[in-house]
Write a protein that holds these residues in place. Structure first.
Motif, mmCIF file in Angstrom:
data_model
loop_
_atom_site.group_PDB
_atom_site.id
_atom_site.type_symbol
_atom_site.label_atom_id
_atom_site.label_comp_id
_atom_site.label_asym_id
_atom_site.label_seq_id
_atom_site.Cartn_x
_atom_site.Cartn_y
_atom_site.Cartn_z
ATOM 1 N N PRO A 1 0.743 -1.315 0.062
ATOM 2 C CA PRO A 1 0.080 -0.066 0.213
ATOM 3 C C PRO A 1 0.725 1.254 -0.059
ATOM 4 N N VAL A 2 2.131 1.448 0.646
ATOM 5 C CA VAL A 2 2.802 2.592 0.847
ATOM 6 C C VAL A 2 3.392 2.720 -0.571
ATOM 7 N N VAL A 3 3.850 1.755 -1.218
ATOM 8 C CA VAL A 3 4.382 2.056 -2.801
ATOM 9 C C VAL A 3 3.369 2.528 -3.693
ATOM 10 N N ARG A 4 2.291 1.933 -3.556
ATOM 11 C CA ARG A 4 0.937 2.363 -4.741
ATOM 12 C C ARG A 4 0.652 3.516 -4.148
ATOM 13 N N SER A 5 0.573 4.040 -2.860
ATOM 14 C CA SER A 5 0.264 5.329 -2.511
ATOM 15 C C SER A 5 1.276 6.339 -2.979
ATOM 16 N N CYS A 6 2.535 5.942 -2.659
ATOM 17 C CA CYS A 6 3.543 6.922 -3.306
ATOM 18 C C CYS A 6 3.582 7.245 -4.920
ATOM 19 N N LEU A 7 3.515 6.160 -5.683
ATOM 20 C CA LEU A 7 3.225 6.297 -7.193
ATOM 21 C C LEU A 7 2.095 7.002 -7.463
ATOM 22 N N LYS A 8 0.865 6.847 -6.711
ATOM 23 C CA LYS A 8 -0.188 7.389 -7.146
ATOM 24 C C LYS A 8 -0.055 8.962 -6.824
ATOM 25 N N VAL A 9 0.544 9.609 -5.690
ATOM 26 C CA VAL A 9 0.477 10.576 -5.155
ATOM 27 C C VAL A 9 1.567 11.453 -6.330
ATOM 28 N N LEU A 10 2.568 10.902 -6.625
ATOM 29 C CA LEU A 10 3.455 11.563 -7.804
ATOM 30 C C LEU A 10 2.901 11.663 -9.124
ATOM 31 N N ALA A 11 2.128 10.513 -9.778
ATOM 32 C CA ALA A 11 1.561 10.599 -10.900
ATOM 33 C C ALA A 11 0.566 11.626 -10.953
ATOM 34 N N ASP A 12 -0.347 11.737 -10.029
ATOM 35 C CA ASP A 12 -1.324 12.497 -9.816
ATOM 36 C C ASP A 12 -0.916 14.089 -9.801
ATOM 37 N N SER A 13 0.060 14.385 -8.969
ATOM 38 C CA SER A 13 0.677 15.698 -8.880
ATOM 39 C C SER A 13 1.278 16.254 -10.268
ATOM 40 N N VAL A 14 1.928 15.235 -11.046
ATOM 41 C CA VAL A 14 2.495 15.845 -12.362
ATOM 42 C C VAL A 14 1.404 15.642 -13.443
ATOM 43 N N ALA A 15 0.651 14.723 -13.445
ATOM 44 C CA ALA A 15 -0.503 14.833 -14.289
ATOM 45 C C ALA A 15 -1.550 15.977 -14.240
ATOM 46 N N GLY A 16 -1.710 16.585 -13.099
ATOM 47 C CA GLY A 16 -2.437 17.695 -12.718
ATOM 48 C C GLY A 16 -1.897 19.128 -12.999
ATOM 49 N N LEU A 17 -0.540 18.941 -13.476
ATOM 50 C CA LEU A 17 0.152 20.124 -13.665
ATOM 51 C C LEU A 17 -0.431 20.824 -15.267
ATOM 52 N N GLN A 18 -0.401 21.925 -15.556
ATOM 53 C CA GLN A 18 -0.736 22.600 -16.905
ATOM 54 C C GLN A 18 0.238 22.045 -17.708
ATOM 55 N N PHE A 19 0.157 21.625 -18.928
ATOM 56 C CA PHE A 19 0.946 20.933 -19.873
ATOM 57 C C PHE A 19 0.439 21.836 -21.277
ATOM 58 N N GLY A 20 1.374 21.777 -22.220
ATOM 59 C CA GLY A 20 1.051 22.097 -23.780
ATOM 60 C C GLY A 20 2.261 22.817 -24.101
ATOM 61 N N ALA A 21 2.199 23.437 -25.128
ATOM 62 C CA ALA A 21 3.236 23.801 -26.043
ATOM 63 C C ALA A 21 3.309 25.457 -25.830
ATOM 64 N N PHE A 22 4.508 25.823 -25.793
ATOM 65 C CA PHE A 22 4.525 27.377 -25.652
ATOM 66 C C PHE A 22 5.703 27.957 -26.537
ATOM 67 N N GLN A 23 5.497 29.443 -26.988
ATOM 68 C CA GLN A 23 6.600 29.794 -27.767
ATOM 69 C C GLN A 23 6.879 31.022 -27.048
ATOM 70 N N ARG A 24 8.254 31.126 -27.114
ATOM 71 C CA ARG A 24 8.851 32.271 -26.366
ATOM 72 C C ARG A 24 8.868 33.396 -27.408
ATOM 73 N N LEU A 25 8.327 34.716 -26.517
ATOM 74 C CA LEU A 25 8.268 35.869 -27.512
ATOM 75 C C LEU A 25 9.558 36.797 -27.390
ATOM 76 N N ASP A 26 10.015 36.646 -25.983
ATOM 77 C CA ASP A 26 11.240 37.602 -25.821
ATOM 78 C C ASP A 26 11.676 37.015 -24.447
ATOM 79 N N ASP A 27 12.807 37.491 -23.927
ATOM 80 C CA ASP A 27 13.294 37.132 -22.572
ATOM 81 C C ASP A 27 12.455 36.783 -21.554
ATOM 82 N N GLU A 28 11.204 37.568 -21.569
ATOM 83 C CA GLU A 28 10.268 37.431 -20.279
ATOM 84 C C GLU A 28 8.883 36.864 -20.795
ATOM 85 N N ARG A 29 8.410 36.912 -21.908
ATOM 86 C CA ARG A 29 7.205 36.519 -22.383
ATOM 87 C C ARG A 29 7.080 35.099 -22.880
#
Length: 127
Positions: free
Chosen positions: A50-78
């Motif tokens: 159970p501890v291993v399963r929970s650790c795998l789930k927490v990490l996978a949930d955390s990363v999958a919940g992040l916003q992801f996509g493709a981005f284009q750099r306009l300049d150094d700050e944007r």
């Protein structure tokens, strides 16, 4: 003997630690590795703890919940989100069976457990 002593005067051999041989079959044994108490440890058996399963789930949930996509750099700050980039469209709708969250979750889960992730790209000739 401390850890720094292993790097002085003979290193690990002087400390009584044998050299590891990459050609040794125990590093490539099918079905997991034997632990010190004689139990064969595999990914499938580890996932039943159970501890291993929970650790795998927490990490996978955390990363999958992040916003992801493709981005284009306009300049150094944007940067600007690019919605019509092929990578962004793939992550938003990877296949008919999975959402983007499920796809990234499975990527992270396999990377955690097995150290690798493989996906097959199947091109639809109709589109």
């Amino acid at each position: 003997m401390g850890i720094l002593d292993m790097f002085q005067r003979g290193g690990m051999r002087a400390a009584g630690i044998a050299d590891r041989d990459a050609s040794d079959d125990r590093f490539f044994a099918v079905g997991g590795a034997r632990s010190e108490i004689g139990v064969t440890v595999t990914v499938e058996r580890a996932r039943q703890v159970p501890v291993v399963r929970s650790c795998l789930k927490v990490l996978a949930d955390s990363v999958a919940g992040l916003q992801f996509g493709a981005f284009q750099r306009l300049d150094d700050e944007r940067v600007r989100r690019v919605a019509d980039h092929p990578a962004a469209m793939l992550l938003a709708n990877p296949n008919p069976r999975q959402t983007g969250f499920d796809f990234v979750y499975s990527i992270v889960d396999d990377l955690e457990a097995y150290g690798d992730f493989f996906a097959e790209v199947v091109l639809d000739r109709a589109t």
